[in-house]
Design a protein around this motif. Structure first.
Motif, PDB file in Angstrom:
ATOM      1  N   ALA A  47      69.258  53.268  79.204  1.00 27.47           N
ATOM      2  CA  ALA A  47      68.079  52.539  79.676  1.00 27.47           C
ATOM      3  C   ALA A  47      66.970  52.483  78.628  1.00 27.47           C
ATOM      4  N   SER A  48      66.228  51.411  78.650  1.00 27.05           N
ATOM      5  CA  SER A  48      65.076  51.253  77.762  1.00 27.05           C
ATOM      6  C   SER A  48      64.207  50.137  78.308  1.00 27.05           C
ATOM      7  N   THR A  49      62.912  50.329  78.225  1.00 29.95           N
ATOM      8  CA  THR A  49      61.980  49.226  78.471  1.00 29.95           C
ATOM      9  C   THR A  49      61.339  48.810  77.151  1.00 29.95           C
ATOM     10  N   ARG A  50      60.634  49.755  76.516  1.00 30.64           N
ATOM     11  CA  ARG A  50      59.844  49.444  75.322  1.00 30.64           C
ATOM     12  C   ARG A  50      60.699  49.047  74.122  1.00 30.64           C
ATOM     13  N   THR A  51      61.708  49.864  73.807  1.00 29.62           N
ATOM     14  CA  THR A  51      62.454  49.632  72.570  1.00 29.62           C
ATOM     15  C   THR A  51      63.210  48.306  72.642  1.00 29.62           C
ATOM     16  N   ARG A  52      63.916  48.096  73.742  1.00 27.45           N
ATOM     17  CA  ARG A  52      64.720  46.870  73.836  1.00 27.45           C
ATOM     18  C   ARG A  52      63.841  45.630  73.861  1.00 27.45           C
ATOM     19  N   ILE A 101      71.261  49.294  68.272  1.00 29.63           N
ATOM     20  CA  ILE A 101      72.050  50.034  69.263  1.00 29.63           C
ATOM     21  C   ILE A 101      71.299  51.256  69.775  1.00 29.63           C
ATOM     22  N   ARG A 102      71.267  51.385  71.096  1.00 26.11           N
ATOM     23  CA  ARG A 102      70.823  52.635  71.737  1.00 26.11           C
ATOM     24  C   ARG A 102      72.027  53.208  72.469  1.00 26.11           C
ATOM     25  N   HIS A 103      72.179  54.523  72.371  1.00 25.20           N
ATOM     26  CA  HIS A 103      73.342  55.154  72.989  1.00 25.20           C
ATOM     27  C   HIS A 103      72.980  56.551  73.495  1.00 25.20           C
TER      28      HIS A 103
HETATM   29  N1   CP Z   1      59.629  55.055  73.829  1.00 20.72           N
HETATM   30  C1   CP Z   1      60.829  54.577  74.211  1.00 20.72           C
HETATM   31  O1   CP Z   1      61.851  54.756  73.515  1.00 20.72           O
HETATM   32  O2   CP Z   1      60.810  53.921  75.394  1.00 20.72           O
HETATM   33  P1   CP Z   1      62.063  53.186  76.062  1.00 20.72           P
HETATM   34  O3   CP Z   1      63.051  54.261  76.442  1.00 20.72           O
HETATM   35  O4   CP Z   1      61.513  52.453  77.241  1.00 20.72           O
HETATM   36  O5   CP Z   1      62.658  52.286  75.033  1.00 20.72           O
END
Ligand code: CP
Length: 297
Positions: A47-52, A101-103
């Motif tokens: 999950a991500s809001t800011r990074t994605r 990529i986020r994992h």
């Molecule tokens: N700071 C940060 O990485 O937020 P997200 O998980 O929402 O991307």
């Protein structure tokens, strides 16, 4: 050039990113066409809001187009089928010009990059020693530089679960600057490992563990609340930023948080002049625009 770890980013490249971010920010992140015709894959296995969304906004503002997934259950490499990140990278070689990529697994971004023929950005992988979130560290440093003009000679207090990838990358990046003093107010059971301590000290970073805010609160330039990795785990009550702590802070001290916040950062703090975390999050777009451009230079 890929960006997998803050370790591989020397100070000169960081300064170039900051300078380009300044240019982009002063143009109010106006759209440009520097990445026109390119496709950036956004592969979010966690999950991500800011990074994605800031990466997607950055890519679109640069004239690129985005493909990818934000819900790993919808991809073969997600929890259902568990196709390997190596095979995912082999596919994306012909689908996109770069991958972000986020994992949830530490080292997944590096594993993906081993099989990628296009630049790869680590948008945060795993937790614990070796876990990294290098683009978060860049926007964190940019926030400090924006407030004080330089990162050298700063005093920074980190608070919370310091095994997370965000404090790891921030600490490693601070070690690249001169005369930075770091204080750690760690959640019990969630401390930085002794190995990481010695690595940071070997790199010349001054690191001191403190037991409560009172020890340094009137003297630091930035307080970085890291929160807790587990959303079900509240921060210890003595780490919660309250009006008493604020009253003992300098007015020019900045309060930072990678967000999302937990109980350590009550919303009542938002009204204070020291609250810098939404500004910090807003820098995600211009810093990531500069990062995406740098992949192709
Ligand atoms: N700071 C940060 O990485 O937020 P997200 O998980 O929402 O991307």
């Amino acid at each position: 050039m890929s960006l997998l770890s803050i370790e591989t980013l020397d100070r000169e490249r960081m300064e170039r990113l900051f300078a380009r971010t300044d240019e982009i920010a002063s143009a109010q992140t106006r759209n440009s066409n520097t990445l026109s015709g390119l496709i950036i894959a956004m592969l979010f296995f966690q999950a991500s809001t800011r990074t994605r969304l800031s990466f997607e906004s950055a890519a679109l503002r640069l004239g690129a187009q985005c493909i990818g997934f934000a819900e790993p259950g919808s991809a073969r490499a997600g929890p259902g089928w568990k196709e390997s990140v190596a095979d995912t990278a082999r596919m994306l070689n012909s689908y996109a010009n770069a991958s972000v990529i986020r994992h949830y697994e530490r080292g997944a971004a590096a594993e993906y990059a081993r099989h990628s023929m296009v630049p790869v950005v680590n948008a945060g992988d795993g937790c614990g020693m070796g876990a990294e979130h290098p683009t978060q560290a860049i926007l964190d440093l940019y926030t400090i530089r924006h407030a004080f003009g330089e990162i050298d000679n700063r005093k920074v207090l980190l608070v919370g679960d310091l095994r997370q990838r965000t404090p790891h990358s921030l600490l490693k990046s601070l070690a690249k600057f001169s005369n930075v003093q770091v204080f750690l107010l760690q959640a019990e059971g969630y401390e930085l490992s002794l190995t990481e301590f010695s690595q940071l000290r070997d790199r010349g970073l001054s690191v001191e563990v403190i037991e409560d805010y009172a020890a340094v609160i009137g003297d630091v330039d930035a307080i970085y609340l890291a929160g807790m990795e587990d959303p079900l785990e509240p921060s210890p009550p003595e780490h919660v930023l309250n009006e008493d702590v604020i009253a003992r802070m300098r007015r020019d001290t900045i309060i930072m948080h990678p967000l999302p916040r937990g109980n350590e950062l009550p919303s009542a703090i938002d009204q204070h002049v020291q609250a810098a975390y939404f500004r910090q999050a807003s820098f995600g777009v211009p810093t990531r625009m500069a990062i995406l451009e740098s992949l192709f230079q």
